[in-house]
Design a protein around this motif. Structure first.
Motif, PDB file in Angstrom:
ATOM      1  N   ASP A 170       6.453  -0.982  -8.018  1.00  0.00           N
ATOM      2  CA  ASP A 170       7.436  -0.937  -6.933  1.00  0.00           C
ATOM      3  C   ASP A 170       7.122   0.203  -5.967  1.00  0.00           C
ATOM      4  OD1 ASP A 170       8.736  -3.114  -7.986  1.00  0.00           O
ATOM      5  OD2 ASP A 170      10.305  -1.957  -8.982  1.00  0.00           O
ATOM      6  N   SER A 171       6.585   1.306  -6.494  1.00  0.00           N
ATOM      7  CA  SER A 171       6.170   2.419  -5.632  1.00  0.00           C
ATOM      8  C   SER A 171       5.068   1.959  -4.680  1.00  0.00           C
ATOM      9  CB  SER A 171       5.660   3.591  -6.477  1.00  0.00           C
ATOM     10  OG  SER A 171       6.700   4.172  -7.230  1.00  0.00           O
ATOM     11  N   LEU A 172       4.123   1.211  -5.216  1.00  0.00           N
ATOM     12  CA  LEU A 172       3.028   0.710  -4.388  1.00  0.00           C
ATOM     13  C   LEU A 172       3.557  -0.184  -3.268  1.00  0.00           C
ATOM     14  CD1 LEU A 172       0.032   0.364  -3.759  1.00  0.00           C
ATOM     15  CD2 LEU A 172      -0.042  -1.478  -5.467  1.00  0.00           C
ATOM     16  N   GLU A 173       4.522  -1.029  -3.586  1.00  0.00           N
ATOM     17  CA  GLU A 173       5.087  -1.919  -2.565  1.00  0.00           C
ATOM     18  C   GLU A 173       5.730  -1.111  -1.439  1.00  0.00           C
ATOM     19  OE1 GLU A 173       4.597  -5.019  -2.312  1.00  0.00           O
ATOM     20  OE2 GLU A 173       3.871  -5.548  -4.315  1.00  0.00           O
ATOM     21  N   ILE A 174       6.377  -0.007  -1.785  1.00  0.00           N
ATOM     22  CA  ILE A 174       6.981   0.857  -0.764  1.00  0.00           C
ATOM     23  C   ILE A 174       5.893   1.462   0.120  1.00  0.00           C
ATOM     24  CG2 ILE A 174       8.226   3.031  -0.406  1.00  0.00           C
ATOM     25  CD1 ILE A 174       9.866   2.338  -2.925  1.00  0.00           C
ATOM     26  N   ARG A 227      -0.902  -4.526   7.143  1.00  0.00           N
ATOM     27  CA  ARG A 227      -1.383  -5.878   6.840  1.00  0.00           C
ATOM     28  C   ARG A 227      -0.907  -6.260   5.447  1.00  0.00           C
ATOM     29  NH1 ARG A 227      -5.624  -6.302   3.220  1.00  0.00           N
ATOM     30  NH2 ARG A 227      -6.897  -4.440   2.799  1.00  0.00           N
ATOM     31  N   SER A 228      -1.121  -7.511   5.086  1.00  0.00           N
ATOM     32  CA  SER A 228      -0.760  -7.948   3.740  1.00  0.00           C
ATOM     33  C   SER A 228      -1.932  -7.687   2.796  1.00  0.00           C
ATOM     34  CB  SER A 228      -0.401  -9.437   3.734  1.00  0.00           C
ATOM     35  OG  SER A 228      -1.496 -10.214   4.180  1.00  0.00           O
ATOM     36  N   TYR A 229      -1.617  -7.488   1.532  1.00  0.00           N
ATOM     37  CA  TYR A 229      -2.640  -7.199   0.529  1.00  0.00           C
ATOM     38  C   TYR A 229      -2.574  -8.244  -0.577  1.00  0.00           C
ATOM     39  CZ  TYR A 229      -3.092  -2.657   2.789  1.00  0.00           C
ATOM     40  OH  TYR A 229      -3.306  -1.659   3.708  1.00  0.00           O
ATOM     41  N   SER A 230      -3.730  -8.623  -1.067  1.00  0.00           N
ATOM     42  CA  SER A 230      -3.787  -9.625  -2.128  1.00  0.00           C
ATOM     43  C   SER A 230      -3.314  -9.017  -3.441  1.00  0.00           C
ATOM     44  CB  SER A 230      -5.218 -10.140  -2.295  1.00  0.00           C
ATOM     45  OG  SER A 230      -6.060  -9.111  -2.811  1.00  0.00           O
ATOM     46  N   LYS A 267      -3.740  -5.124  -4.862  1.00  0.00           N
ATOM     47  CA  LYS A 267      -2.613  -4.328  -5.355  1.00  0.00           C
ATOM     48  C   LYS A 267      -2.863  -3.849  -6.784  1.00  0.00           C
ATOM     49  CE  LYS A 267       0.916  -6.631  -2.529  1.00  0.00           C
ATOM     50  NZ  LYS A 267       2.142  -7.479  -2.565  1.00  0.00           N
ATOM     51  N   GLN A 268      -3.392  -4.740  -7.599  1.00  0.00           N
ATOM     52  CA  GLN A 268      -3.681  -4.376  -8.979  1.00  0.00           C
ATOM     53  C   GLN A 268      -4.719  -3.263  -9.034  1.00  0.00           C
ATOM     54  OE1 GLN A 268      -2.077  -5.458 -11.607  1.00  0.00           O
ATOM     55  NE2 GLN A 268      -3.296  -4.314 -13.100  1.00  0.00           N
ATOM     56  N   ARG A 269      -5.743  -3.377  -8.186  1.00  0.00           N
ATOM     57  CA  ARG A 269      -6.796  -2.363  -8.158  1.00  0.00           C
ATOM     58  C   ARG A 269      -6.242  -1.014  -7.696  1.00  0.00           C
ATOM     59  NH1 ARG A 269     -10.131  -5.020  -5.476  1.00  0.00           N
ATOM     60  NH2 ARG A 269      -9.820  -4.178  -3.378  1.00  0.00           N
ATOM     61  N   MET A 270      -5.399  -1.029  -6.671  1.00  0.00           N
ATOM     62  CA  MET A 270      -4.797   0.214  -6.183  1.00  0.00           C
ATOM     63  C   MET A 270      -3.964   0.887  -7.268  1.00  0.00           C
ATOM     64  SD  MET A 270      -3.400  -0.734  -2.389  1.00  0.00           S
ATOM     65  CE  MET A 270      -4.441  -1.416  -1.117  1.00  0.00           C
ATOM     66  N   ALA A 271      -3.140   0.092  -7.951  1.00  0.00           N
ATOM     67  CA  ALA A 271      -2.268   0.639  -8.995  1.00  0.00           C
ATOM     68  C   ALA A 271      -3.094   1.243 -10.126  1.00  0.00           C
ATOM     69  CB  ALA A 271      -1.341  -0.452  -9.528  1.00  0.00           C
TER      70      ALA A 271
END
Length: 216
Positions: A51-55, A62-65, A69-73
């Motif tokens: 949820d932090s990442l979504e914020i 832009r939108s992210y796949s 998102k998984q890689r960033m987290a």
């Protein structure tokens, strides 16, 4: 007030790794060219990693796949765990240690209720892995705060009713979770100014003048 148990949030209450989170998220945001500062970071308090990442991605432009998102987290968590690996029992303040022991001496059962999936590592680094009567963390829940799931799980492990337990939290989301779960919600730090808090303390040792245990 008499309570059979107290459930503590971990980060921001028992210990303080806020800056580790900030530095880790900042590294990821800079890597992907996403604006990120302390003001945005304040919105992440008490919020799960995803949820932090979504914020943070609200400012991504832009939108992210799902894969991105998984890689960033995962990258953020690796950086954060690197900071945690440097923690020692010396990072636990004497005030915190004395307060926890005094509460135990009063017969109060103590638990951790944290959305973090790194709670076990943090407790181990601080030398607290076997101190608490129960630990409920992000590895065991599917809903993060303000959902009360983690606190209800901690109470279940302690075998106490929420109405007989207090929760100590430093974030509004945590106070809301405690209230939804039927606990007495005590705010510390920024949550001390949150109007929904049932009780407010300026420092952890203030609990000793607020909380009585079964043995008193």
């Amino acid at each position: 007030m008499k309570f059979e148990a107290i459930i503590f949030d971990l980060d921001g209450v028992i210990c303080h790794t806020d800056n580790f989170h900030y530095l880790a998220w900042k590294a990821i945001a800079d890597q992907y060219g996403i604006p990120f500062d302390r003001m945005v970071n304040d919105r992440l308090r008490g919020v799960s990693r995803r949820d932090s990442l979504e914020i943070i991605l609200e400012n991504g432009g832009r939108s992210y796949s799902e894969e991105e998102k998984q890689r960033m987290a995962e990258e953020k968590n690796e950086i954060y765990r690197g900071f945690l690996a440097e923690m020692t029992p010396g990072d636990l303040s004497p005030e915190t240690w004395e307060t926890l022991n005094a509460l135990k001496a009063r017969g109060v059962r103590l638990a951790i209720g944290s959305s973090s999936k790194n709670a076990g590592l943090i407790l181990s680094r601080l030398g607290l892995e076997s101190f608490f009567d129960a630990v409920a963390d992000g590895t065991e829940i599917s809903r993060s705060k303000p959902d009360p799931e983690v606190f209800l799980l901690a109470a279940e492990k302690l075998r106490v009713s929420p109405r007989c337990a207090a929760v100590v939290e430093d974030a509004a989301a945590g106070i809301e979770a405690a209230k939804r779960g039927g606990f007495y919600a005590i705010g510390i730090g920024s949550a001390a100014g949150y109007e929904a808090s049932d009780g407010r303390i300026s420092r952890l040792s203030d609990l000793l003048s607020v909380v009585q245990g079964p043995l008193l």
